[in-house]
Design a protein around this motif. Structure first.
Motif, PDB file in Angstrom:
ATOM      1  N   PHE A  76      51.829  22.212  24.310  1.00 34.58           N
ATOM      2  CA  PHE A  76      52.576  21.511  23.065  1.00 34.58           C
ATOM      3  C   PHE A  76      53.847  21.382  23.258  1.00 34.58           C
ATOM      4  N   ARG A  77      54.449  20.224  23.232  1.00 34.48           N
ATOM      5  CA  ARG A  77      56.005  19.847  23.556  1.00 34.48           C
ATOM      6  C   ARG A  77      56.620  20.187  22.409  1.00 34.48           C
ATOM      7  N   LYS A  78      57.726  20.701  22.758  1.00 38.26           N
ATOM      8  CA  LYS A  78      58.676  21.388  21.581  1.00 38.26           C
ATOM      9  C   LYS A  78      59.573  20.073  21.234  1.00 38.26           C
ATOM     10  N   GLU A  79      60.446  20.359  20.470  1.00 39.32           N
ATOM     11  CA  GLU A  79      61.523  19.591  19.802  1.00 39.32           C
ATOM     12  C   GLU A  79      62.861  19.944  19.932  1.00 39.32           C
ATOM     13  N   ASP A  80      63.833  19.059  19.335  1.00 40.37           N
ATOM     14  CA  ASP A  80      65.319  19.294  19.329  1.00 40.37           C
ATOM     15  C   ASP A  80      65.839  19.629  20.399  1.00 40.37           C
ATOM     16  N   VAL A  81      66.462  20.858  20.653  1.00 45.59           N
ATOM     17  CA  VAL A  81      67.408  21.256  21.768  1.00 45.59           C
ATOM     18  C   VAL A  81      66.115  21.838  22.978  1.00 45.59           C
ATOM     19  N   TYR A  82      65.000  21.845  22.443  1.00 45.97           N
ATOM     20  CA  TYR A  82      63.751  22.310  23.299  1.00 45.97           C
ATOM     21  C   TYR A  82      63.044  21.271  23.607  1.00 45.97           C
ATOM     22  N   GLU A  83      63.541  19.997  23.651  1.00 47.76           N
ATOM     23  CA  GLU A  83      62.454  18.812  23.976  1.00 47.76           C
ATOM     24  C   GLU A  83      62.139  19.013  25.194  1.00 47.76           C
ATOM     25  N   LYS A  84      62.825  19.668  26.209  1.00 46.14           N
ATOM     26  CA  LYS A  84      62.451  19.535  27.818  1.00 46.14           C
ATOM     27  C   LYS A  84      61.324  20.870  28.112  1.00 46.14           C
ATOM     28  N   SER A  85      61.015  21.432  27.061  1.00 46.44           N
ATOM     29  CA  SER A  85      60.004  22.701  27.040  1.00 46.44           C
ATOM     30  C   SER A  85      58.675  22.262  26.293  1.00 46.44           C
ATOM     31  N   ALA A  86      57.651  23.099  26.710  1.00 45.63           N
ATOM     32  CA  ALA A  86      56.416  22.925  26.080  1.00 45.63           C
ATOM     33  C   ALA A  86      55.839  24.369  26.057  1.00 45.63           C
ATOM     34  N   GLU A  87      55.007  24.531  25.173  1.00 44.48           N
ATOM     35  CA  GLU A  87      54.364  25.930  25.053  1.00 44.48           C
ATOM     36  C   GLU A  87      53.070  25.879  25.404  1.00 44.48           C
ATOM     37  N   LEU A  88      52.319  26.683  26.054  1.00 41.23           N
ATOM     38  CA  LEU A  88      50.728  26.909  26.498  1.00 41.23           C
ATOM     39  C   LEU A  88      50.562  28.188  25.509  1.00 41.23           C
ATOM     40  N   GLY A  89      49.060  27.711  25.022  1.00 41.72           N
ATOM     41  CA  GLY A  89      48.257  28.643  24.359  1.00 41.72           C
ATOM     42  C   GLY A  89      46.936  28.302  24.898  1.00 41.72           C
ATOM     43  N   TYR A  90      46.355  29.519  24.924  1.00 45.31           N
ATOM     44  CA  TYR A  90      44.880  29.398  25.192  1.00 45.31           C
ATOM     45  C   TYR A  90      43.894  30.714  24.433  1.00 45.31           C
ATOM     46  N   TRP A  91      42.854  30.586  24.700  1.00 43.08           N
ATOM     47  CA  TRP A  91      41.602  31.648  24.223  1.00 43.08           C
ATOM     48  C   TRP A  91      40.649  31.301  24.955  1.00 43.08           C
ATOM     49  N   LEU A  92      39.601  32.412  25.447  1.00 42.59           N
ATOM     50  CA  LEU A  92      38.431  32.394  26.074  1.00 42.59           C
ATOM     51  C   LEU A  92      37.440  33.150  25.284  1.00 42.59           C
ATOM     52  N   ALA A  93      36.179  32.775  25.275  1.00 39.79           N
ATOM     53  CA  ALA A  93      34.972  33.557  24.575  1.00 39.79           C
ATOM     54  C   ALA A  93      35.138  34.917  25.576  1.00 39.79           C
ATOM     55  N   GLN A  94      34.861  36.086  25.069  1.00 33.57           N
ATOM     56  CA  GLN A  94      34.792  37.385  25.670  1.00 33.57           C
ATOM     57  C   GLN A  94      33.974  37.339  26.739  1.00 33.57           C
ATOM     58  N   ALA A  95      32.722  36.810  26.724  1.00 38.51           N
ATOM     59  CA  ALA A  95      31.839  36.854  27.774  1.00 38.51           C
ATOM     60  C   ALA A  95      32.400  36.088  29.118  1.00 38.51           C
ATOM     61  N   HIS A  96      33.329  35.610  29.257  1.00 40.28           N
ATOM     62  CA  HIS A  96      33.796  34.809  30.154  1.00 40.28           C
ATOM     63  C   HIS A  96      35.106  35.666  30.803  1.00 40.28           C
ATOM     64  N   TRP A  97      35.635  36.562  30.164  1.00 38.20           N
ATOM     65  CA  TRP A  97      36.701  37.449  30.391  1.00 38.20           C
ATOM     66  C   TRP A  97      36.708  37.939  31.921  1.00 38.20           C
ATOM     67  N   GLY A  98      37.726  37.886  32.644  1.00 31.93           N
ATOM     68  CA  GLY A  98      37.666  38.599  34.133  1.00 31.93           C
ATOM     69  C   GLY A  98      37.093  37.765  35.076  1.00 31.93           C
ATOM     70  N   GLN A  99      36.854  36.374  34.950  1.00 29.17           N
ATOM     71  CA  GLN A  99      36.038  35.812  35.889  1.00 29.17           C
ATOM     72  C   GLN A  99      36.783  34.697  36.604  1.00 29.17           C
ATOM     73  N   GLY A 100      38.030  34.617  36.208  1.00 23.86           N
ATOM     74  CA  GLY A 100      39.208  33.687  36.893  1.00 23.86           C
ATOM     75  C   GLY A 100      38.894  32.268  36.162  1.00 23.86           C
ATOM     76  N   VAL A 101      38.121  32.166  35.266  1.00 24.59           N
ATOM     77  CA  VAL A 101      38.408  31.019  34.430  1.00 24.59           C
ATOM     78  C   VAL A 101      39.575  30.443  34.074  1.00 24.59           C
ATOM     79  N   MET A 102      40.071  31.531  33.130  1.00 29.87           N
ATOM     80  CA  MET A 102      41.482  30.968  32.464  1.00 29.87           C
ATOM     81  C   MET A 102      42.655  31.036  33.565  1.00 29.87           C
ATOM     82  N   THR A 103      42.660  31.724  34.610  1.00 25.49           N
ATOM     83  CA  THR A 103      43.787  31.450  35.581  1.00 25.49           C
ATOM     84  C   THR A 103      43.820  30.070  35.963  1.00 25.49           C
TER      85      THR A 103
END
Length: 170
Positions: A76-103
């Protein structure tokens, strides 16, 4: 690692995402805007919002595993003085944790975001005690830039959070 794909959201993803997201262990590590319990109505709203917002200021993707939406990732791109930055967000179903998917998903969406947007950095703010998420970011090439001590209040408890970033040239 189990196979997965990242794709744009489709309204029919709401049913599977509601099932995957309705887990207090997921909500415990996310901002309060992520509801718990997570209902079908919440999923329908979220999927519609991702579709309707378009991709001018954000990239949002469903994480598809075995034909179903099993998680979400977005930049998600930021605004104002942060316009050259973006924030990453994520989540994954627990059944798939620790399997390398999210990386792998983080690497993939960050590449796409740097190609598409005029940004210099992508940052993420995992809770300090969320070691799984911190490890995902480190494996994906992010650097921990610091810890914001007692910076958040979640479920009646004060937590610290970390700031991680990946620069375009990295």
């Amino acid at each position: 690692m189990i196979p997965f794909t990242l794709r744009s959201w489709q309204q029919e993803d709401a049913t599977s995402i509601a099932k995957a997201a309705n887990n207090p262990k997921i909500a415990a590590n996310l901002r309060n805007v992520f509801p718990s319990p997570y209902t079908l109505a919440d999923a329908e709203w979220y999927v519609s919002d991702c579709i309707n917002q378009g991709e001018e200021r954000q990239l949002t993707r469903a994480i598809i595993i075995e034909g179903e939406a099993a998680g979400s990732i977005g930049v998600f791109r930021k605004e104002d003085v942060y316009e050259k930055s973006a924030e990453l967000g994520y989540w994954l179903a627990q059944a798939h944790w620790g399997q390398g998917v999210m990386t792998k998903a983080v690497r993939q969406i960050c590449r796409e975001a740097f190609e598409r947007f005029d940004i210099l950095r992508i940052f993420a703010e995992p809770f300090a005690d969320n070691l799984g998420s911190r490890r995902v970011l480190e494996k994906a090439g992010f650097t921990c830039e610091g810890t914001m001590r007692n910076g958040i209040f979640k479920n009646g408890r004060v937590h610290s959070y970390c700031i991680y970033a990946l620069l375009r040239e990295e």
